[in-house]
Scaffold this active site. Sequence first.
Site, PDB file in Angstrom:
ATOM      1  N   GLY A 127       2.596   2.529  10.789  1.00 27.93           N
ATOM      2  CA  GLY A 127       3.509   3.653  10.632  1.00 27.93           C
ATOM      3  C   GLY A 127       4.219   4.064  11.907  1.00 27.93           C
ATOM      4  O   GLY A 127       4.846   5.116  11.967  1.00 27.93           O
ATOM      5  N   ASN A 151       0.878  -1.173   0.000  1.00 26.19           N
ATOM      6  CA  ASN A 151       0.000   0.000   0.000  1.00 26.19           C
ATOM      7  C   ASN A 151       0.915   1.222   0.000  1.00 26.19           C
ATOM      8  O   ASN A 151       1.470   1.580   1.039  1.00 26.19           O
ATOM      9  CB  ASN A 151      -0.896  -0.022   1.245  1.00 26.19           C
ATOM     10  CG  ASN A 151      -1.734   1.241   1.366  1.00 26.19           C
ATOM     11  OD1 ASN A 151      -1.764   2.077   0.463  1.00 26.19           O
ATOM     12  ND2 ASN A 151      -2.422   1.375   2.490  1.00 26.19           N
ATOM     13  N   SER A 201       3.594  -1.851  10.364  1.00 26.62           N
ATOM     14  CA  SER A 201       5.051  -1.894  10.582  1.00 26.62           C
ATOM     15  C   SER A 201       5.668  -3.253  10.263  1.00 26.62           C
ATOM     16  O   SER A 201       6.635  -3.660  10.910  1.00 26.62           O
ATOM     17  CB  SER A 201       5.405  -1.447  12.003  1.00 26.62           C
ATOM     18  OG  SER A 201       4.984  -0.110  12.213  1.00 26.62           O
ATOM     19  N   GLU A 221      -5.105  -4.866  10.617  1.00 24.48           N
ATOM     20  CA  GLU A 221      -4.099  -3.825  10.821  1.00 24.48           C
ATOM     21  C   GLU A 221      -4.401  -3.086  12.116  1.00 24.48           C
ATOM     22  O   GLU A 221      -5.225  -2.163  12.132  1.00 24.48           O
ATOM     23  CB  GLU A 221      -4.130  -2.818   9.654  1.00 24.48           C
ATOM     24  CG  GLU A 221      -3.829  -3.430   8.299  1.00 24.48           C
ATOM     25  CD  GLU A 221      -3.290  -2.391   7.318  1.00 24.48           C
ATOM     26  OE1 GLU A 221      -2.178  -2.610   6.821  1.00 24.48           O
ATOM     27  OE2 GLU A 221      -3.936  -1.369   7.075  1.00 24.48           O
ATOM     28  N   LYS A 245       0.197   4.204  -0.261  1.00 26.87           N
ATOM     29  CA  LYS A 245      -0.437   5.402   0.322  1.00 26.87           C
ATOM     30  C   LYS A 245      -0.191   6.598  -0.609  1.00 26.87           C
ATOM     31  O   LYS A 245      -0.149   6.413  -1.819  1.00 26.87           O
ATOM     32  CB  LYS A 245       0.054   5.623   1.756  1.00 26.87           C
ATOM     33  CG  LYS A 245      -0.151   4.356   2.595  1.00 26.87           C
ATOM     34  CD  LYS A 245       0.014   4.542   4.075  1.00 26.87           C
ATOM     35  CE  LYS A 245      -0.209   3.218   4.791  1.00 26.87           C
ATOM     36  NZ  LYS A 245      -0.101   3.330   6.242  1.00 26.87           N
ATOM     37  N   GLU A 296      -6.801   4.683   7.896  1.00 25.98           N
ATOM     38  CA  GLU A 296      -6.615   6.114   7.602  1.00 25.98           C
ATOM     39  C   GLU A 296      -7.875   6.695   6.974  1.00 25.98           C
ATOM     40  O   GLU A 296      -8.231   7.847   7.212  1.00 25.98           O
ATOM     41  CB  GLU A 296      -5.376   6.299   6.705  1.00 25.98           C
ATOM     42  CG  GLU A 296      -4.098   6.092   7.521  1.00 25.98           C
ATOM     43  CD  GLU A 296      -2.920   5.541   6.750  1.00 25.98           C
ATOM     44  OE1 GLU A 296      -2.916   5.593   5.507  1.00 25.98           O
ATOM     45  OE2 GLU A 296      -1.984   5.043   7.406  1.00 25.98           O
ATOM     46  N   HIS A 348      -9.449   1.122   4.950  1.00 30.93           N
ATOM     47  CA  HIS A 348      -8.170   1.333   5.629  1.00 30.93           C
ATOM     48  C   HIS A 348      -8.393   2.275   6.816  1.00 30.93           C
ATOM     49  O   HIS A 348      -9.201   3.193   6.744  1.00 30.93           O
ATOM     50  CB  HIS A 348      -7.142   1.929   4.659  1.00 30.93           C
ATOM     51  CG  HIS A 348      -5.763   1.922   5.231  1.00 30.93           C
ATOM     52  ND1 HIS A 348      -5.346   2.870   6.141  1.00 30.93           N
ATOM     53  CD2 HIS A 348      -4.734   1.061   5.090  1.00 30.93           C
ATOM     54  CE1 HIS A 348      -4.105   2.593   6.514  1.00 30.93           C
ATOM     55  NE2 HIS A 348      -3.712   1.498   5.897  1.00 30.93           N
TER      56      HIS A 348
END
Length: 251
Positions: free
Chosen positions: A174, A9, A213, A168, A11, A98, A96
Amino acid sequence: MRRPLVAGNWKMNGDTESTISLVKGITDGRAEVTNAEVLICPPYILIPRAADALNGRDDISLGAQDLDINQNGAFTGQISASMLVDAGCKYVIVGHSERRAIYGESDQDVADKFKVAQQGGLTPVLCVGETLEERESGETEAVVARQIQAVIDVVGINQLDDAVIAYEPVWAIGTGKTATPEMAQEVHRFIRAMLAALNGDIAEKLRILYGGSMNAGNAESLISMTDIDGGLIGGASLQAESFLAICMAAN
Ligand code: 13P
């Protein structure tokens, strides 16, 4: 046997030059990855660049990071499933964290996107996962179950037959903090058991990826767990070397 899947991904990262060089790096090393399926999800505008750089190779799949629930029309700024298929995508990430946290997508929005993706011929990669606060208050399973149930309520369990789930944990994305293999396995096992209660065959077949991560150093210990079938990789998917190392770990 579930075929491992390693998905990058990207991003909101990259440009034409980096896309061409990253795709070249991945294609150069791809032959060594004999078993795992490899997927890259560039930003929308770089998908055609990546497709061009793949130059007809179909051993690396293309996916998008999101889609709109509408087919076409007056939806300024949005991208539809048919546009993604037209650009060469097979997969699309939905839900996701985010998108949930920054853009306010609800469980219902995510379920609708899952449905539209499949109707448009794309395989959804459904992301689920708890925040740190939710984990610390013992709500991890309840959160993940709620996020998955919202999709099942809209499409039915049978539609999970052509889908991927990515667990996730939000606190691991991150941050450099990875769930231990045991922690991740516990949630993956929970997800599979939840689905198995509805349809054993689908639960057995469904690929559940870990994301958060994951890197070249920790991928093998995570992916070696019984219910972890690959990874959804952010930062480490932006370099061919680290992404390929994760693909090899999944192989
Ligand atoms: P990182 O690998 O950068 O933690 O991101 C994970 C992720 O969000 C993939 O979708």
